[in-house]
Write an enzyme that holds these catalytic residues in place. Structure first.
Site, PDB file in Angstrom:
ATOM      1  N   ARG A 105      -7.167  -8.752 -43.500  1.00 37.19           N
ATOM      2  CA  ARG A 105      -6.971  -9.518 -42.258  1.00 37.19           C
ATOM      3  C   ARG A 105      -8.276  -9.411 -41.483  1.00 37.19           C
ATOM      4  O   ARG A 105      -8.646  -8.343 -41.006  1.00 37.19           O
ATOM      5  CB  ARG A 105      -5.810  -8.951 -41.444  1.00 37.19           C
ATOM      6  CG  ARG A 105      -5.458  -9.749 -40.193  1.00 37.19           C
ATOM      7  CD  ARG A 105      -4.258  -9.126 -39.512  1.00 37.19           C
ATOM      8  NE  ARG A 105      -3.927  -9.759 -38.251  1.00 37.19           N
ATOM      9  CZ  ARG A 105      -3.050 -10.749 -38.096  1.00 37.19           C
ATOM     10  NH1 ARG A 105      -2.431 -11.219 -39.160  1.00 37.19           N
ATOM     11  NH2 ARG A 105      -2.808 -11.256 -36.909  1.00 37.19           N
ATOM     12  N   HIS A 132      -4.132 -18.983 -42.618  1.00 38.65           N
ATOM     13  CA  HIS A 132      -3.123 -17.917 -42.588  1.00 38.65           C
ATOM     14  C   HIS A 132      -2.030 -18.267 -43.605  1.00 38.65           C
ATOM     15  O   HIS A 132      -0.891 -18.574 -43.239  1.00 38.65           O
ATOM     16  CB  HIS A 132      -2.541 -17.795 -41.178  1.00 38.65           C
ATOM     17  CG  HIS A 132      -1.770 -16.527 -40.933  1.00 38.65           C
ATOM     18  ND1 HIS A 132      -1.615 -15.546 -41.890  1.00 38.65           N
ATOM     19  CD2 HIS A 132      -1.104 -16.083 -39.827  1.00 38.65           C
ATOM     20  CE1 HIS A 132      -0.895 -14.558 -41.381  1.00 38.65           C
ATOM     21  NE2 HIS A 132      -0.567 -14.861 -40.146  1.00 38.65           N
ATOM     22  N   GLN A 135       1.645 -16.558 -43.743  1.00 43.41           N
ATOM     23  CA  GLN A 135       2.585 -17.018 -42.741  1.00 43.41           C
ATOM     24  C   GLN A 135       3.297 -18.284 -43.202  1.00 43.41           C
ATOM     25  O   GLN A 135       4.492 -18.465 -42.967  1.00 43.41           O
ATOM     26  CB  GLN A 135       1.875 -17.273 -41.411  1.00 43.41           C
ATOM     27  CG  GLN A 135       2.799 -17.733 -40.291  1.00 43.41           C
ATOM     28  CD  GLN A 135       3.817 -16.683 -39.890  1.00 43.41           C
ATOM     29  OE1 GLN A 135       3.452 -15.551 -39.577  1.00 43.41           O
ATOM     30  NE2 GLN A 135       5.088 -17.043 -39.909  1.00 43.41           N
ATOM     31  N   ASP A 220       1.659 -22.628 -31.824  1.00 41.34           N
ATOM     32  CA  ASP A 220       1.001 -21.315 -31.806  1.00 41.34           C
ATOM     33  C   ASP A 220       0.390 -21.136 -30.422  1.00 41.34           C
ATOM     34  O   ASP A 220       0.364 -22.079 -29.619  1.00 41.34           O
ATOM     35  CB  ASP A 220      -0.079 -21.271 -32.903  1.00 41.34           C
ATOM     36  CG  ASP A 220      -0.618 -19.868 -33.165  1.00 41.34           C
ATOM     37  OD1 ASP A 220      -0.040 -18.889 -32.625  1.00 41.34           O
ATOM     38  OD2 ASP A 220      -1.615 -19.739 -33.901  1.00 41.34           O
ATOM     39  N   CYS A 260       4.725 -18.594 -35.229  1.00 42.00           N
ATOM     40  CA  CYS A 260       4.285 -17.455 -36.038  1.00 42.00           C
ATOM     41  C   CYS A 260       4.297 -16.139 -35.261  1.00 42.00           C
ATOM     42  O   CYS A 260       4.255 -15.069 -35.870  1.00 42.00           O
ATOM     43  CB  CYS A 260       2.898 -17.727 -36.617  1.00 42.00           C
ATOM     44  SG  CYS A 260       1.600 -17.987 -35.385  1.00 42.00           S
ATOM     45  N   ARG A 288       8.468 -12.787 -43.559  1.00 39.41           N
ATOM     46  CA  ARG A 288       7.145 -12.321 -43.995  1.00 39.41           C
ATOM     47  C   ARG A 288       7.298 -11.239 -45.063  1.00 39.41           C
ATOM     48  O   ARG A 288       6.575 -11.230 -46.067  1.00 39.41           O
ATOM     49  CB  ARG A 288       6.340 -11.778 -42.803  1.00 39.41           C
ATOM     50  CG  ARG A 288       5.844 -12.809 -41.810  1.00 39.41           C
ATOM     51  CD  ARG A 288       4.709 -13.668 -42.372  1.00 39.41           C
ATOM     52  NE  ARG A 288       3.565 -12.868 -42.776  1.00 39.41           N
ATOM     53  CZ  ARG A 288       2.604 -12.441 -41.932  1.00 39.41           C
ATOM     54  NH1 ARG A 288       2.662 -12.746 -40.641  1.00 39.41           N
ATOM     55  NH2 ARG A 288       1.589 -11.736 -42.385  1.00 39.41           N
TER      56      ARG A 288
END
Length: 305
Positions: A105, A132, A135, A220, A260, A288
Site C-alpha cells: 500500500r 485500488h 477494493q 469517495d 470504500c 474485503r
C-alpha cells in the site's frame, strides 16, 4: 512459471475475475457455516508493506492469512530499509527469498511496478495513487451478492477522478457493466484510462442526470490521502456533488450505494446516508476479507475446485 501479480484489474482475465468473485462468496459462506477450518497456508507468510496508513486493508489481509493458517508480517517504512533508501528492486529480491507473497500500500504506482518486476513471488496492489483493485473485488462481490450478475447493469461514480474511479473504469471493462462518471470540471479521471474503456464508460456533469435509473451509486472522499491541503478548494469545486438520499431516489428502485470508506459525513455524502437501507457499506467493507482471501489463494494455488 513466473509469479502472477495483481497490480490492476487488467492483470487478470475477465474469467479469472469472475471466478474470484464467486470464490470469495463461497469462502465467505464456508466461514459462516464452519468457521475458519480451511487452512491451506500453513507456514506461509505474506509481507505487508504500508507506506500509507489503513484500517480495512491491514485488518482484512492480516485476518485472511491468520484464518488461512498462515502469517502476515506488517512492515512500515520505519521497519524496512526502504525507508532508508534501499532500492525498491533490491528489497523485492530479498523478500522474494523469504516470503510467499507481498502486499503493498503505497503512493507511486510506478514504484509498485518496479517492485513487482523484481519480485519472484506474487505482488498485490493494496492501493496506489493510481489504482485500488482490491477494493473493487469487494465492491463487485457485494453488488453480486445483493443483486446477482452485474453484466449489463449501470453503476455511477460521483466525485473525484481518483484511484478508485480508475479502478471502477477497469472494472466496467472486465465485468461488462456500464459506468457513468460524474466529476466537476478539472477533476476527471486520467484520459488514457478513460479512453481505453471505450463505450462502456461515459462522462456526465450533472449528478441528477448521472444517477437516473442506475443500479448502483458510489463515491469517495473529495480529498484523498496526501491532498489534505486542497480540502477547502475541493469543497468548493465539489459543491453540488454530495450523494444524498434524495439523489439516490432518482436511481433504480432497487439501487444500492457503496463507499470504500472512510466516509466524511456531511461532505461527499449526507450525514444520514450510511443509515439508509440502500447503503451496504458495512457488508462491502467486510467483503474485503473474503475477496482478498480468494485473491491470495488464486495467486498462490491457482483455481480451487
Amino acid at each position: 512459471m513466473s509469479a502472477r501479480h495483481f497490480l490492476t484489474l487488467l492483470d487478470l482475465s475477465a474469467d479469472e475475475l469472475a471466478y474470484l468473485i464467486q470464490r470469495g462468496i463461497t469462502i465467505k459462506n464456508g466461514l459462516k457455516t464452519h468457521g475458519p477450518t480451511y487452512t491451506p497456508f500453513s507456514n506461509r507468510t505474506l509481507a505487508m508493506i504500508f507506506e500509507k496508513s489503513s484500517t480495512r486493508t491491514r485488518v482484512s489481509f492480516e485476518t485472511a492469512m491468520a484464518q488461512f493458517g498462515g502469517h502476515a508480517l506488517f512492515l512500515s517504512p520505519r521497519d524496512t530499509q526502504l525507508g532508508r533508501g534501499e532500492p525498491i528492486g533490491d528489497t523485492a529480491r530479498v523478500l522474494s527469498e523469504m516470503v510467499d507473497a507481498v502486499m503493498i500500500r503505497t503512493f507511486s504506482h510506478a514504484g509498485l511496478e518496479e517492485f513487482a518486476a523484481a519480485s519472484t513471488v506474487p505482488v498485490i496492489n493494496a492501493l496506489t495513487d493510481d489504482y485500488h483493485p482490491c477494493q473493487l473485488l469487494a465492491d463487485v462481490m457485494t453488488w453480486t451478492e445483493c443483486r446477482g450478475s452485474v453484466k449489463g447493469k449501470t453503476a455511477v461514480w460521483i466525485g473525484d477522478g481518483n484511484n478508485m474511479c480508475h479502478s471502477w473504469i477497469n472494472a466496467a471493462r472486465q465485468f461488462g457493466f456500464n459506468l457513468r462518471i460524474c466529476c466537476p470540471e478539472g477533476y476527471d479521471p486520467r484520459h488514457d484510462i478513460l479512453e481505453a474503456a471505450g463505450e462502456c464508460v461515459t462522462l456526465v456533469r450533472d449528478p441528477a442526470e448521472a444517477v437516473k435509473g442506475a443500479d448502483l451509486v458510489t463515491t469517495d472522499v473529495w480529498a484523498s490521502m496526501g491532498q489534505e491541503e486542497e480540502q477547502a478548494k475541493r469543497e468548493k469545486a465539489f459543491a453540488g456533488f454530495q450523494v444524498t438520499e434524495a439523489l439516490l431516489d432518482l436511481a433504480a428502485p432497487d439501487a444500492i450505494f457503496l463507499h470504500c470508506l472512510p466516509a466524511h459525513r456531511g461532505e461527499e455524502i449526507s450525514t444520514t446516508l450510511l443509515d439508509d437501507p440502500r447503503a451496504v457499506v458495512w457488508q462491502e467493507a467486510g467483503n474485503r476479507l473474503h475477496a482478498q482471501k480468494a485473491l491470495i489463494e488464486f495467486l498462490l494455488l491457482g483455481k480451487v475446485d
